[in-house]
Scaffold this motif. Structure first.
Motif, PDB file in Angstrom:
ATOM      1  N   ASP A  79       0.815  -1.199   0.000  1.00  0.00           N
ATOM      2  CA  ASP A  79       0.000   0.000   0.000  1.00  0.00           C
ATOM      3  C   ASP A  79       0.859   1.264   0.000  1.00  0.00           C
ATOM      4  O   ASP A  79       0.421   2.326  -0.428  1.00  0.00           O
ATOM      5  N   LYS A  80       2.095   1.153   0.496  1.00  0.00           N
ATOM      6  CA  LYS A  80       3.020   2.270   0.470  1.00  0.00           C
ATOM      7  C   LYS A  80       3.999   2.064  -0.679  1.00  0.00           C
ATOM      8  O   LYS A  80       4.667   1.036  -0.745  1.00  0.00           O
ATOM      9  N   HIS A  81       4.055   3.022  -1.571  1.00  0.00           N
ATOM     10  CA  HIS A  81       4.876   2.913  -2.768  1.00  0.00           C
ATOM     11  C   HIS A  81       6.319   3.305  -2.487  1.00  0.00           C
ATOM     12  O   HIS A  81       6.612   4.016  -1.522  1.00  0.00           O
ATOM     13  N   SER A  82       7.210   2.845  -3.346  1.00  0.00           N
ATOM     14  CA  SER A  82       8.621   3.247  -3.265  1.00  0.00           C
ATOM     15  C   SER A  82       8.854   4.577  -3.962  1.00  0.00           C
ATOM     16  O   SER A  82       9.638   5.408  -3.497  1.00  0.00           O
ATOM     17  N   LYS A  83       8.164   4.761  -5.089  1.00  0.00           N
ATOM     18  CA  LYS A  83       8.288   6.012  -5.839  1.00  0.00           C
ATOM     19  C   LYS A  83       6.919   6.414  -6.363  1.00  0.00           C
ATOM     20  O   LYS A  83       6.107   5.565  -6.733  1.00  0.00           O
ATOM     21  N   LEU A  84       6.691   7.713  -6.423  1.00  0.00           N
ATOM     22  CA  LEU A  84       5.448   8.257  -6.955  1.00  0.00           C
ATOM     23  C   LEU A  84       5.778   9.198  -8.105  1.00  0.00           C
ATOM     24  O   LEU A  84       6.484  10.196  -7.921  1.00  0.00           O
ATOM     25  N   PHE A  85       5.288   8.872  -9.290  1.00  0.00           N
ATOM     26  CA  PHE A  85       5.527   9.690 -10.478  1.00  0.00           C
ATOM     27  C   PHE A  85       4.260  10.499 -10.759  1.00  0.00           C
ATOM     28  O   PHE A  85       3.192   9.941 -10.993  1.00  0.00           O
ATOM     29  N   GLU A  86       4.422  11.816 -10.741  1.00  0.00           N
ATOM     30  CA  GLU A  86       3.261  12.687 -10.931  1.00  0.00           C
ATOM     31  C   GLU A  86       3.704  14.009 -11.519  1.00  0.00           C
ATOM     32  O   GLU A  86       4.677  14.616 -11.047  1.00  0.00           O
ATOM     33  N   GLU A  87       3.005  14.461 -12.542  1.00  0.00           N
ATOM     34  CA  GLU A  87       3.326  15.740 -13.166  1.00  0.00           C
ATOM     35  C   GLU A  87       2.469  16.834 -12.553  1.00  0.00           C
ATOM     36  O   GLU A  87       1.238  16.708 -12.514  1.00  0.00           O
ATOM     37  N   PRO A  88       3.078  17.903 -12.055  1.00  0.00           N
ATOM     38  CA  PRO A  88       2.290  19.000 -11.472  1.00  0.00           C
ATOM     39  C   PRO A  88       1.331  19.589 -12.500  1.00  0.00           C
ATOM     40  O   PRO A  88       1.691  19.767 -13.671  1.00  0.00           O
ATOM     41  N   GLU A  89       0.123  19.896 -12.065  1.00  0.00           N
ATOM     42  CA  GLU A  89      -0.867  20.445 -12.985  1.00  0.00           C
ATOM     43  C   GLU A  89      -0.644  21.938 -13.187  1.00  0.00           C
ATOM     44  O   GLU A  89      -0.314  22.666 -12.244  1.00  0.00           O
ATOM     45  N   ASP A  90      -0.815  22.375 -14.418  1.00  0.00           N
ATOM     46  CA  ASP A  90      -0.710  23.791 -14.750  1.00  0.00           C
ATOM     47  C   ASP A  90      -2.039  24.464 -14.387  1.00  0.00           C
ATOM     48  O   ASP A  90      -3.063  24.185 -15.025  1.00  0.00           O
ATOM     49  N   PRO A  91      -2.067  25.331 -13.369  1.00  0.00           N
ATOM     50  CA  PRO A  91      -3.344  25.949 -12.948  1.00  0.00           C
ATOM     51  C   PRO A  91      -4.041  26.707 -14.072  1.00  0.00           C
ATOM     52  O   PRO A  91      -5.272  26.743 -14.136  1.00  0.00           O
TER      53      PRO A  91
END
Length: 293
Positions: A104-116
């Motif tokens: 349930d706990k990931h080693s890495k999280l890949f996420e692109e910040p959203e452009d407001p």
């Protein structure tokens, strides 16, 4: 007589999922595989059909608190302890089965910040990741959301290494695509054998290829004519509404949204691709290099 192909189940792995299975991935140890649905990922042994081990469970105690679902999952091609799964929020989670029994706990999280400034009513829908694939080298991840394909480096979680616009001309049509439910279509993606070219589907029986080295891209069409022996695939071009059109261009208003390439696959070693178009499966061989170069 015509050749008849019949499929006979050898084993049935049953009663492990409450929701529709969206992904199956065989591990590099060739002894186990995993199956994923909206809320859970289960680990199976290929010789044991009556039980599995739950390795990811994101189901909340109260379903009203549910904010995202699992959309795809895949094992690392070389490290049997690593796998990745994507979510409807546009995130990727890399998990290591050596760290805990329940990942349930990931080693890495890949996420692109959203452009407001680019946020709209459709932002969350079109950012949902419909497919994720490890490169053959195991160094990169390829993801597909509604409008783009992205390549991620496992060593860089903050943003994708490369972003490719699959059909950016649809941005002006998101409202009508929402009304006819096409905006929820789940497109797959694929790497070629050397990880230098990526492929994914689009509408009107079109599919797209992007060369990562030259940055060239091409739109091709899966049709009965192009599947004939020695037929040459002709590049197609879609122009935005109101834009200048060349002779063979097709207007975005003329696209057939009932003809969609959702499933694609690339041979791991040879220049052969398989394209699923509505009720037809097309196999193209040795016609690809000339189109990309």
């Amino acid at each position: 007589m015509d050749l008849m192909v019949e499929v006979t189940p050898r084993r049935v792995f049953a009663n492990a999922h409450t929701y529709h299975i969206n992904s199956i991935s065989v591990n590099s140890d060739y002894e186990t595989y995993m199956s994923a649905d909206d809320l859970r990922i289960n680990l199976w042994h290929l010789d044991i059909t009556d039980r599995s081990f739950n390795i990811v469970d994101i189901k909340p105690a109260n379903m009203e608190d549910l904010t995202e679902v699992i959309t795809a999952a895949e094992f690392h091609p070389h490290h049997c302890n690593l796998f990745v799964y994507s979510s409807s929020k546009g995130t990727l989670r890399l998990c290591d089965m050596r760290e805990a029994a329940l990942c349930d706990k990931h080693s890495k999280l890949f996420e692109e910040p959203e452009d407001p400034s680019a946020r709209s009513f459709f932002s969350e829908i079109i950012s949902s990741v419909s497919d994720v694939k490890f490169s053959h080298s195991g160094r990169y991840l390829l993801t597909r959301d509604y409008l783009t394909a992205k390549v991620w480096d496992l060593n860089m979680e903050s943003k994708p290494l490369e972003t490719y616009q699959v059909h950016d001309y649809l941005r002006s049509k998101l409202c009508s695509l929402y009304e006819n439910d096409c905006i929820f279509d789940k497109f797959e993606c694929a790497w070629n054998g050397s990880d230098s070219v990526i492929m994914t589907g689009a509408y009107n029986n079109f599919f797209r290829m992007f060369d990562r080295n030259t940055k060239r891209d091409v739109t091709l069409e899966a049709s009965r004519e192009s599947s004939k022996p020695r037929a040459v695939l002709k590049p197609r071009r879609v122009c935005a509404a109101g834009g200048k059109r060349r002779k063979d261009d097709i207007s975005v208003d003329s696209l057939d949204f009932t003809k969609k390439i959702l499933h694609t696959a690339w041979h791991p070693n040879e220049n052969i691709i398989a394209i699923a178009a509505t009720n037809n499966l097309y196999i193209f061989q040795d016609k690809l290099n000339s189109e990309m170069h």
